[in-house]
Design a protein around this motif. Structure first.
Motif, PDB file in Angstrom:
ATOM      1  N   HIS A 150      -5.665   8.629  -1.402  1.00 14.08           N
ATOM      2  CA  HIS A 150      -6.477   8.171  -0.276  1.00 14.08           C
ATOM      3  C   HIS A 150      -7.169   6.856  -0.601  1.00 14.08           C
ATOM      4  CE1 HIS A 150      -9.297   8.021   3.051  1.00 14.08           C
ATOM      5  NE2 HIS A 150     -10.248   7.823   2.153  1.00 14.08           N
ATOM      6  N   CYS A 151      -7.708   6.730  -1.812  1.00 10.32           N
ATOM      7  CA  CYS A 151      -8.388   5.495  -2.198  1.00 10.32           C
ATOM      8  C   CYS A 151      -7.443   4.297  -2.105  1.00 10.32           C
ATOM      9  CB  CYS A 151      -8.933   5.615  -3.621  1.00 10.32           C
ATOM     10  SG  CYS A 151     -10.360   6.723  -3.793  1.00 10.32           S
ATOM     11  N   ILE A 152      -6.201   4.490  -2.541  1.00 10.38           N
ATOM     12  CA  ILE A 152      -5.221   3.399  -2.468  1.00 10.38           C
ATOM     13  C   ILE A 152      -4.862   3.112  -1.019  1.00 10.38           C
ATOM     14  CG2 ILE A 152      -2.905   2.673  -3.140  1.00 10.38           C
ATOM     15  CD1 ILE A 152      -3.215   4.461  -5.630  1.00 10.38           C
ATOM     16  N   LEU A 153      -4.640   4.157  -0.230  1.00 10.78           N
ATOM     17  CA  LEU A 153      -4.280   3.979   1.180  1.00 10.78           C
ATOM     18  C   LEU A 153      -5.371   3.264   1.971  1.00 10.78           C
ATOM     19  CD1 LEU A 153      -2.708   7.471   1.990  1.00 10.78           C
ATOM     20  CD2 LEU A 153      -1.506   5.282   2.023  1.00 10.78           C
ATOM     21  N   ALA A 154      -6.633   3.473   1.589  1.00 11.57           N
ATOM     22  CA  ALA A 154      -7.757   2.958   2.380  1.00 11.57           C
ATOM     23  C   ALA A 154      -8.368   1.688   1.805  1.00 11.57           C
ATOM     24  CB  ALA A 154      -8.842   4.039   2.485  1.00 11.57           C
ATOM     25  N   HIS A 155      -7.740   1.075   0.785  1.00 10.68           N
ATOM     26  CA  HIS A 155      -8.468   0.009   0.090  1.00 10.68           C
ATOM     27  C   HIS A 155      -8.564  -1.299   0.882  1.00 10.68           C
ATOM     28  CE1 HIS A 155      -4.516  -1.537  -1.564  1.00 10.68           C
ATOM     29  NE2 HIS A 155      -5.151  -2.689  -1.526  1.00 10.68           N
ATOM     30  N   HIS A 156      -7.819  -1.440   1.984  1.00 12.24           N
ATOM     31  CA  HIS A 156      -8.026  -2.599   2.846  1.00 12.24           C
ATOM     32  C   HIS A 156      -9.111  -2.344   3.891  1.00 12.24           C
ATOM     33  CE1 HIS A 156      -4.147  -5.190   2.188  1.00 12.24           C
ATOM     34  NE2 HIS A 156      -4.830  -4.979   1.086  1.00 12.24           N
ATOM     35  N   GLY A 157      -9.578  -1.135   3.969  1.00 13.72           N
ATOM     36  CA  GLY A 157     -10.777  -0.825   4.744  1.00 13.72           C
ATOM     37  C   GLY A 157     -10.594  -0.545   6.212  1.00 13.72           C
ATOM     38  N   GLU A 158      -9.746  -1.305   6.874  1.00 15.17           N
ATOM     39  CA  GLU A 158      -9.576  -1.188   8.321  1.00 15.17           C
ATOM     40  C   GLU A 158      -8.101  -1.069   8.676  1.00 15.17           C
ATOM     41  OE1 GLU A 158     -12.024  -0.902  10.387  1.00 15.17           O
ATOM     42  OE2 GLU A 158     -13.722  -1.509   9.114  1.00 15.17           O
ATOM     43  N   LEU A 159      -7.812  -0.357   9.748  1.00 10.67           N
ATOM     44  CA  LEU A 159      -6.430  -0.185  10.184  1.00 10.67           C
ATOM     45  C   LEU A 159      -5.785  -1.531  10.496  1.00 10.67           C
ATOM     46  CD1 LEU A 159      -6.827   2.918  12.564  1.00 10.67           C
ATOM     47  CD2 LEU A 159      -6.353   2.901  10.110  1.00 10.67           C
ATOM     48  N   GLU A 160      -6.546  -2.428  11.115  1.00  6.87           N
ATOM     49  CA  GLU A 160      -5.983  -3.730  11.499  1.00  6.87           C
ATOM     50  C   GLU A 160      -5.729  -4.624  10.297  1.00  6.87           C
ATOM     51  OE1 GLU A 160     -10.393  -3.910  12.864  1.00  6.87           O
ATOM     52  OE2 GLU A 160      -8.843  -2.403  12.542  1.00  6.87           O
ATOM     53  N   TYR A 161      -6.268  -4.269   9.151  1.00  5.93           N
ATOM     54  CA  TYR A 161      -6.016  -5.027   7.926  1.00  5.93           C
ATOM     55  C   TYR A 161      -4.922  -4.401   7.072  1.00  5.93           C
ATOM     56  CZ  TYR A 161     -10.437  -7.328   9.076  1.00  5.93           C
ATOM     57  OH  TYR A 161     -11.434  -8.025   9.714  1.00  5.93           O
ATOM     58  N   GLY A 162      -4.240  -3.402   7.614  1.00  5.36           N
ATOM     59  CA  GLY A 162      -3.083  -2.837   6.934  1.00  5.36           C
ATOM     60  C   GLY A 162      -3.299  -1.516   6.250  1.00  5.36           C
ATOM     61  N   SER A 163      -4.514  -0.987   6.273  1.00  2.00           N
ATOM     62  CA  SER A 163      -4.751   0.315   5.652  1.00  2.00           C
ATOM     63  C   SER A 163      -4.322   1.438   6.597  1.00  2.00           C
ATOM     64  CB  SER A 163      -6.234   0.502   5.308  1.00  2.00           C
ATOM     65  OG  SER A 163      -6.533  -0.045   4.049  1.00  2.00           O
ATOM     66  N   PRO A 164      -3.466   2.368   6.128  1.00  2.00           N
ATOM     67  CA  PRO A 164      -3.078   3.500   6.962  1.00  2.00           C
ATOM     68  C   PRO A 164      -4.256   4.432   7.269  1.00  2.00           C
ATOM     69  CG  PRO A 164      -1.510   3.189   5.165  1.00  2.00           C
ATOM     70  CD  PRO A 164      -2.698   2.317   4.869  1.00  2.00           C
ATOM     71  N   LYS A 165      -5.277   4.415   6.386  1.00  3.49           N
ATOM     72  CA  LYS A 165      -6.472   5.244   6.587  1.00  3.49           C
ATOM     73  C   LYS A 165      -7.715   4.403   6.325  1.00  3.49           C
ATOM     74  CE  LYS A 165      -6.653   9.098   7.175  1.00  3.49           C
ATOM     75  NZ  LYS A 165      -6.714   9.866   8.468  1.00  3.49           N
ATOM     76  N   LYS A 166      -8.799   4.725   7.032  1.00  5.17           N
ATOM     77  CA  LYS A 166     -10.094   4.125   6.738  1.00  5.17           C
ATOM     78  C   LYS A 166     -10.769   4.946   5.647  1.00  5.17           C
ATOM     79  CE  LYS A 166     -12.590   2.337   9.953  1.00  5.17           C
ATOM     80  NZ  LYS A 166     -13.390   2.035  11.164  1.00  5.17           N
ATOM     81  N   PRO A 167     -11.650   4.332   4.849  1.00  2.00           N
ATOM     82  CA  PRO A 167     -12.272   5.073   3.738  1.00  2.00           C
ATOM     83  C   PRO A 167     -13.021   6.320   4.197  1.00  2.00           C
ATOM     84  CG  PRO A 167     -12.642   2.725   3.489  1.00  2.00           C
ATOM     85  CD  PRO A 167     -12.039   2.914   4.847  1.00  2.00           C
ATOM     86  N   ILE A 172       0.833  -1.199   0.000  1.00  2.91           N
ATOM     87  CA  ILE A 172       0.000   0.000   0.000  1.00  2.91           C
ATOM     88  C   ILE A 172       0.869   1.252   0.000  1.00  2.91           C
ATOM     89  CG2 ILE A 172      -1.663   1.343   1.339  1.00  2.91           C
ATOM     90  CD1 ILE A 172      -2.974  -1.234   2.196  1.00  2.91           C
ATOM     91  N   VAL A 173       1.842   1.304   0.887  1.00  2.00           N
ATOM     92  CA  VAL A 173       2.743   2.460   0.956  1.00  2.00           C
ATOM     93  C   VAL A 173       3.548   2.588  -0.338  1.00  2.00           C
ATOM     94  CG1 VAL A 173       4.794   3.400   2.099  1.00  2.00           C
ATOM     95  CG2 VAL A 173       2.902   2.491   3.470  1.00  2.00           C
ATOM     96  N   MET A 174       4.092   1.478  -0.828  1.00  6.49           N
ATOM     97  CA  MET A 174       4.902   1.538  -2.045  1.00  6.49           C
ATOM     98  C   MET A 174       4.065   1.919  -3.264  1.00  6.49           C
ATOM     99  SD  MET A 174       7.791  -1.439  -1.693  1.00  6.49           S
ATOM    100  CE  MET A 174       6.713  -2.780  -1.214  1.00  6.49           C
ATOM    101  N   GLY A 175       2.808   1.477  -3.278  1.00  6.31           N
ATOM    102  CA  GLY A 175       1.928   1.855  -4.380  1.00  6.31           C
ATOM    103  C   GLY A 175       1.627   3.332  -4.391  1.00  6.31           C
ATOM    104  N   VAL A 176       1.375   3.898  -3.219  1.00  2.01           N
ATOM    105  CA  VAL A 176       1.117   5.336  -3.129  1.00  2.01           C
ATOM    106  C   VAL A 176       2.364   6.139  -3.500  1.00  2.01           C
ATOM    107  CG1 VAL A 176       0.591   7.220  -1.522  1.00  2.01           C
ATOM    108  CG2 VAL A 176      -0.754   5.122  -1.474  1.00  2.01           C
ATOM    109  N   GLU A 177       3.541   5.652  -3.087  1.00  2.00           N
ATOM    110  CA  GLU A 177       4.784   6.334  -3.456  1.00  2.00           C
ATOM    111  C   GLU A 177       4.967   6.345  -4.973  1.00  2.00           C
ATOM    112  OE1 GLU A 177       7.817   4.225  -1.325  1.00  2.00           O
ATOM    113  OE2 GLU A 177       7.761   5.619   0.375  1.00  2.00           O
ATOM    114  N   LEU A 178       4.694   5.206  -5.618  1.00  2.00           N
ATOM    115  CA  LEU A 178       4.843   5.115  -7.066  1.00  2.00           C
ATOM    116  C   LEU A 178       3.875   6.061  -7.766  1.00  2.00           C
ATOM    117  CD1 LEU A 178       5.321   1.935  -9.153  1.00  2.00           C
ATOM    118  CD2 LEU A 178       3.453   3.471  -9.752  1.00  2.00           C
TER     119      LEU A 178
END
Length: 314
Positions: free
Chosen positions: A247-264, A220-226
């Protein structure tokens, strides 16, 4: 060659496979054994060496092609191989192409479907961004087609990243048609790029394992950097649009505990999360059922779904 997807409980196997994983372990009673994962183009097979130091267990390493003799058993609803003999295979005994798991769908046809969806993007900035990767960048296209979407769990095969991305974009197309307030261009672009960081998180086949940056940073982080670096090369790219896409890329796992830095926080981010989660879960279920072969009974507790699962009765 007897491919993994054709194996059935009770069979005796004597064939060559790629050693994907090997690790020493100890039973609750203190007895040493080894966990091994074998692979061919049809999938992977969990295997055990219960007598690691016995005669017939020769030296071999991870990513070696190995000739194994063993019995196919079942454990918690999934097939498992009890290895009796194993040795490193010699060159000429195997064809490497037989050992890379590949999508059952035609890769070039899937990519054309993906291009048709990407071709619907009208915003000039988002179109320039997506075209610079998926239309004109030949080295990216070649690597994208070949890459997996995961080390395991779902879409862990050649063409897996493409298949997953296409499925997510199709689900996003449905959402955009159903809910007219969604920004179709933003949603399609986010879907196209949502897992592009996996091309850096995971090494290419045959390893298909986490890179150092994959362990430290994640896709997720590397994708946003790219995406961010590419946006900076496009003159006049709107700042707000850039932030919404990232933001959409950062939040695409939906929950913080699933690895998303942000919730949608945007409807498009929520739609992307639903699409990503739906395809990942359905593919995971499909692969879990496939591991049971022809078994139509309950397959046992599946830790990913926290439930006992089985195929639908026909």
């Amino acid at each position: 060659m007897k491919f993994i997807e054709t194996l059935r409980e009770g069979e005796r196997v004597g064939d060559i496979y790629l050693c994907k994983f090997r690790q020493a372990a100890v039973t609750k009673n203190g007895k040493s054994y080894e966990n091994v994962i074998l692979q061919d183009k049809t999938g992977t097979l969990d295997a055990k060496i219960w007598e690691p130091n016995s005669q017939g267990i020769d030296d071999f390493e991870v990513l070696d092609y190995v000739y194994v003799v063993g019995d196919v058993t079942s454990f918690q609803g999934a097939l498992q191989l009890n290895i009796k003999r194993v040795r490193k295979a010699n060159e000429g005994e195997y064809e490497p192409a037989d050992f890379l798991p590949v999508s059952h769908r035609d890769i070039d046809e899937m990519y054309q479907e993906l291009l048709q969806l990407i071709g619907q993007i009208q915003d000039p900035y988002l179109k320039q961004l997506t075209d610079s990767y998926f239309v004109t960048n030949e080295s990216f296209i070649k690597a994208f087609k070949f890459h997996s979407a995961a080390k395991s769990v779902h879409h862990g095969f050649v063409g897996g990243l493409l298949e997953h991305t296409l499925n997510v974009m199709k689900l996003c197309e449905y959402y955009a048609n159903q809910y007219s307030f969604l920004n179709r261009d933003l949603l399609y672009t986010a879907a196209a790029f949502h897992d592009v960081g996996k091309m850096r998180e995971l090494s290419a086949f045959p390893e298909n394992d986490y890179t150092d940056d994959g362990q430290l940073l994640g896709h997720i982080v590397m994708g946003v950097e790219l995406v961010g670096a590419s946006i900076r090369r496009i003159p006049g790219f709107p700042k707000k649009l850039s932030s919404e896409l990232k933001h959409c890329i950062l939040a695409h796992h939906g929950e913080l505990e699933y690895g998303s830095p942000k919730k949608p926080a945007l409807a498009e981010a929520l739609a992307l999360n639903f699409a990503d989660n739906t395809d990942a879960k359905m593919e995971t279920f499909k692969e879990a059922l496939a591991s049971g072969g022809d078994n139509t009974d309950w397959l046992g507790y599946n830790r990913l779904f926290e439930s006992n699962i089985r195929k639908t009765s026909i």
